[in-house]
Scaffold this active site. Structure first.
Site, PDB file in Angstrom:
ATOM      1  CB  THR A  44      -0.902   0.029   1.264  1.00 18.87           C
ATOM      2  OG1 THR A  44      -0.063   0.283   2.394  1.00 18.87           O
ATOM      3  CG2 THR A  44      -1.633  -1.265   1.483  1.00 18.87           C
ATOM      4  CB  CYS A  45       0.358   4.868  -0.253  1.00 15.82           C
ATOM      5  SG  CYS A  45      -1.003   5.057   0.871  1.00 15.82           S
ATOM      6  CG  HIS A  91       3.228  -6.957  11.858  1.00 17.07           C
ATOM      7  ND1 HIS A  91       3.712  -5.726  12.257  1.00 17.07           N
ATOM      8  CD2 HIS A  91       3.041  -6.868  10.506  1.00 17.07           C
ATOM      9  CE1 HIS A  91       3.830  -4.939  11.196  1.00 17.07           C
ATOM     10  NE2 HIS A  91       3.421  -5.616  10.127  1.00 17.07           N
ATOM     11  CB  SER A 101      -3.455   2.611   9.662  1.00 21.29           C
ATOM     12  OG  SER A 101      -3.791   1.351   9.150  1.00 21.29           O
ATOM     13  CD  GLU A 108      -7.855   3.259   1.446  1.00 20.89           C
ATOM     14  OE1 GLU A 108      -7.648   3.273   0.241  1.00 20.89           O
ATOM     15  OE2 GLU A 108      -7.490   4.173   2.210  1.00 20.89           O
ATOM     16  N   GLY A 181     -15.357  31.827  -0.576  1.00 16.25           N
ATOM     17  CA  GLY A 181     -13.905  31.938  -0.424  1.00 16.25           C
ATOM     18  C   GLY A 181     -13.232  30.687  -0.967  1.00 16.25           C
ATOM     19  N   GLY A 183     -10.480  29.012  -0.842  1.00 17.91           N
ATOM     20  CA  GLY A 183      -9.231  28.562  -0.220  1.00 17.91           C
ATOM     21  C   GLY A 183      -9.032  27.055  -0.352  1.00 17.91           C
TER      22      GLY A 183
END
Lengths: 325, 256
Positions: A44-45, A91, A101, A108, A181, A183
């Site tokens: 994963t990332c 683990h 995480s 996820e 606005g 932003g």
């Protein structure tokens, strides 16, 4: 064996990353190595982890390390952690529950591990040991999510706002979001609302160019800054983040459109400092006003509440490991 | 026999209420509430059936029966509305009210031990009673949903969102719609009941009862007409639904 956001920076993690469609193939390739009978690769990332069942633990570790070091230098390899036996089981269970995480308790990862396991299974890389272990990990993940509050509450300002909107309106399908606005935070909140189904978006800003750019990006429409009050009649959610020193939305402006709105609920999100929305607006019966402090406070309490649940989750995991050992 | 079944119904409603409350406190969904309420519904149906056999007509002859019938109609509307709107929590709020109504019905003197068996049955009177009590069920459930809305509204206003109750309450807009729809349903049934009441044979006491019923019908009509014409803040609608239902319950002593 693996590495994650706690042990390796992104420039190292990206070297080990395996694309999603190649997880099964890589797991299958690992089973061709000596002594490695079964394998699952998760990428994963925030992590890359390899789970293997080996006939000989020590040989298995050596073979796997040698295999990974073929494509990675020594510095990269130094970020890897190794866990065996019950420690590895613990683990995996913690991973599936979101305890490892970046956002504690996020859900996820459960789907990501399930998908990685499915690919390994389909590639014929798993047999008895890993099949049992992963099936058990999914059962543990479900048990922990049902019996603890590890995933309760949103932990970012954007998600808190979207969760509140869903608590007020139910599904956001067909909801009208108005941005005052243009932003960055407004953009993020609006994006979250759209991703959950909000279909209409109005953007207004002192600079028409920035308003147009944001409206184009999010497929919304632009309203001139001096006439946005008319759009208030249609709005369900208003996100305001201008740099104005005085409130831009006052209670009397809302009062004047209440009848036209047929007293529909109005969710006001004020993420500006100084505040854009007059505090008295929150006193109107069908108006729910949240400023940046309230939103941040809710996000922080959710984080604290999740952190408090970690000990309970770990106890449950230890209990599960005792049962299968 | 009917009393024993009534006691079973009370126990089932109490179990639904207690179990539901425990789930709410833990912040988890109370999936079993619907099942307990279903068993409770069957028990109430059995009591009414036994009472109906004893009377040889619709079992609405004394205050106890009216209370059981009201609890039954409250439960049946919960079964319908709860599943349609996925408002499992509505059961948690409904169960205590059902338990309360059934418990009152069990109090000495409210449920005739040997009810008079009717020889001649006035169809209009029976229909009037049945429609009116069914209306009470719908309006009662509207009040329950109203209470849920008031609680949620308060939590949203005060940003008190960390509780299990908040997590399990349905969205505010859905609750408001449920209140509105149940009010319309209850009002329609009340109207039918009133029409039957105007046609049935009347005694002096029945006239008094009818005036009160007309007042009640007028109040609900005004509320719905006002909401339809001018709109109404959801909190005001919820509070009015609760207040009108509580006032409607006060009509019971006037029935007999």
């Amino acid at each position: 064996m693996g590495l994650n956001h706690e042990t390796a920076p992104v420039e190292v993690r990206e070297h080990f990353a395996v694309s999603e469609d190649k997880l099964g193939a890589m797991a299958s390739k690992l089973t061709e190595l000596t002594t490695i009978a079964e394998s699952v690769v998760i990428s994963t990332c925030n992590r890359m982890e390899v789970y293997v069942a080996a006939e000989d633990r020590q040989v298995g570790l050596e073979v796997l390390t040698k295999h990974l070091s073929k494509d990675h230098n020594e510095a990269d390899m130094s970020h890897l952690y190794q866990k065996c036996g019950d420690e590895a089981k613990k683990h995996l269970f913690a991973l599936v529950c979101g305890l490892n995480s970046m956002v504690l308790g996020e859900t996820e990862i459960f789907g990501q591990v399930k998908s990685a396991y499915k690919q390994a299974l389909e590639a014929g890389a798993t047999k008895g040991v890993l099949n049992r272990l992963f099936q058990k990990s999914f059962a543990v993940g479900k048990r922990i999510r049902t019996n603890t509050r590890i995933q309760m509450g949103a932990t970012s300002v954007g998600n808190v706002a979207v969760d509140l909107a869903e608590k007020i309106f139910g599904k956001l399908n067909g909801s009208h979001v108005m941005i005052i606005g243009a932003g960055e935070t407004s953009r993020l909140v609006a994006q979250s609302m759209i991703s959950r189904g909000a279909s209409e978006l109005t953007v207004t800003n002192r600079s028409m160019e920035r308003a147009k750019a944001l409206a184009d990006e999010l497929n919304g429409e632009v309203v001139p800054f001096d006439s946005w009050q008319d759009a208030l009649v249609k709005a369900d959610v208003v996100v305001s983040s201008t740099g104005a020193p005085e409130p831009v939305l006052r209670a009397n402006q809302i009062e004047s459109v209440r009848r036209m709105r047929k007293f529909r609920p109005l969710f006001l999100i004020d993420i500006a400092v100084p505040r854009d929305i007059e505090a008295q607006a929150g006193d109107i019966e069908e108006v729910y006003l949240y400023d940046i402090d309230k939103l941040q406070q809710l996000a922080s309490s959710a984080k604290e509440s999740r952190a408090k649940q970690v000990e309970l989750c770990e106890q449950m995991i230890a209990e599960e490991i005792r049962q299968i050992s | 026999m009917d009393r024993w079944v009534l006691i079973i119904a009370i126990i089932l409603a109490a179990v639904a209420a207690i179990q539901g409350a425990r789930h709410v406190r833990r912040g988890s969904k109370s999936r079993w509430t619907v099942l307990w309420m279903l068993f409770c519904f069957i028990a109430q149906l059995s009591v009414l059936s036994l009472r109906g056999e004893m009377r040889a007509c619709c079992p609405l002859g004394d205050t106890g029966e009216v209370l059981i019938f009201s609890a039954w109609s409250l439960t049946i509307f919960y079964m319908v509305v709860g599943s349609v709107y996925r408002l499992s929590l509505l059961g948690v709020f409904t169960a205590p009210l059902v338990c309360f109504l059934l418990s009152i019905a069990l109090m000495p003197g409210l449920l005739d031990t040997s009810p008079e068996r009717k020889i001649v049955v006035d169809g209009w009177r029976e229909s009037h009673a049945a429609f009116s009590v069914l209306a009470y069920g719908a309006l009662g459930l509207a009040a329950v949903a109203g209470v849920m809305f008031i609680v949620l509204n308060r939590q949203l206003k005060e940003a008190h969102t960390g509780t299990g109750l908040f997590a399990n309450l349905p969205p505010a807009r859905d609750l408001n719609q449920v209140v509105e729809r149940l009010l319309w349903l209850g009002f329609s049934l009340l109207t039918l009941g009133l029409i039957c009441g105007l046609v049935m044979e009347k005694s002096g006491a029945a006239n008094k009862h009818l005036y009160v019923a007309l007042g009640q019908w007028g109040s609900y009509a005004l509320l719905l007409f006002w909401g339809w014409m001018r709109g109404m803040p959801p909190r005001k609608l919820a509070i009015t639904a609760v207040v009108l239902f509580v006032l409607s319950l006060l009509i019971f002593p006037l029935i007999n």
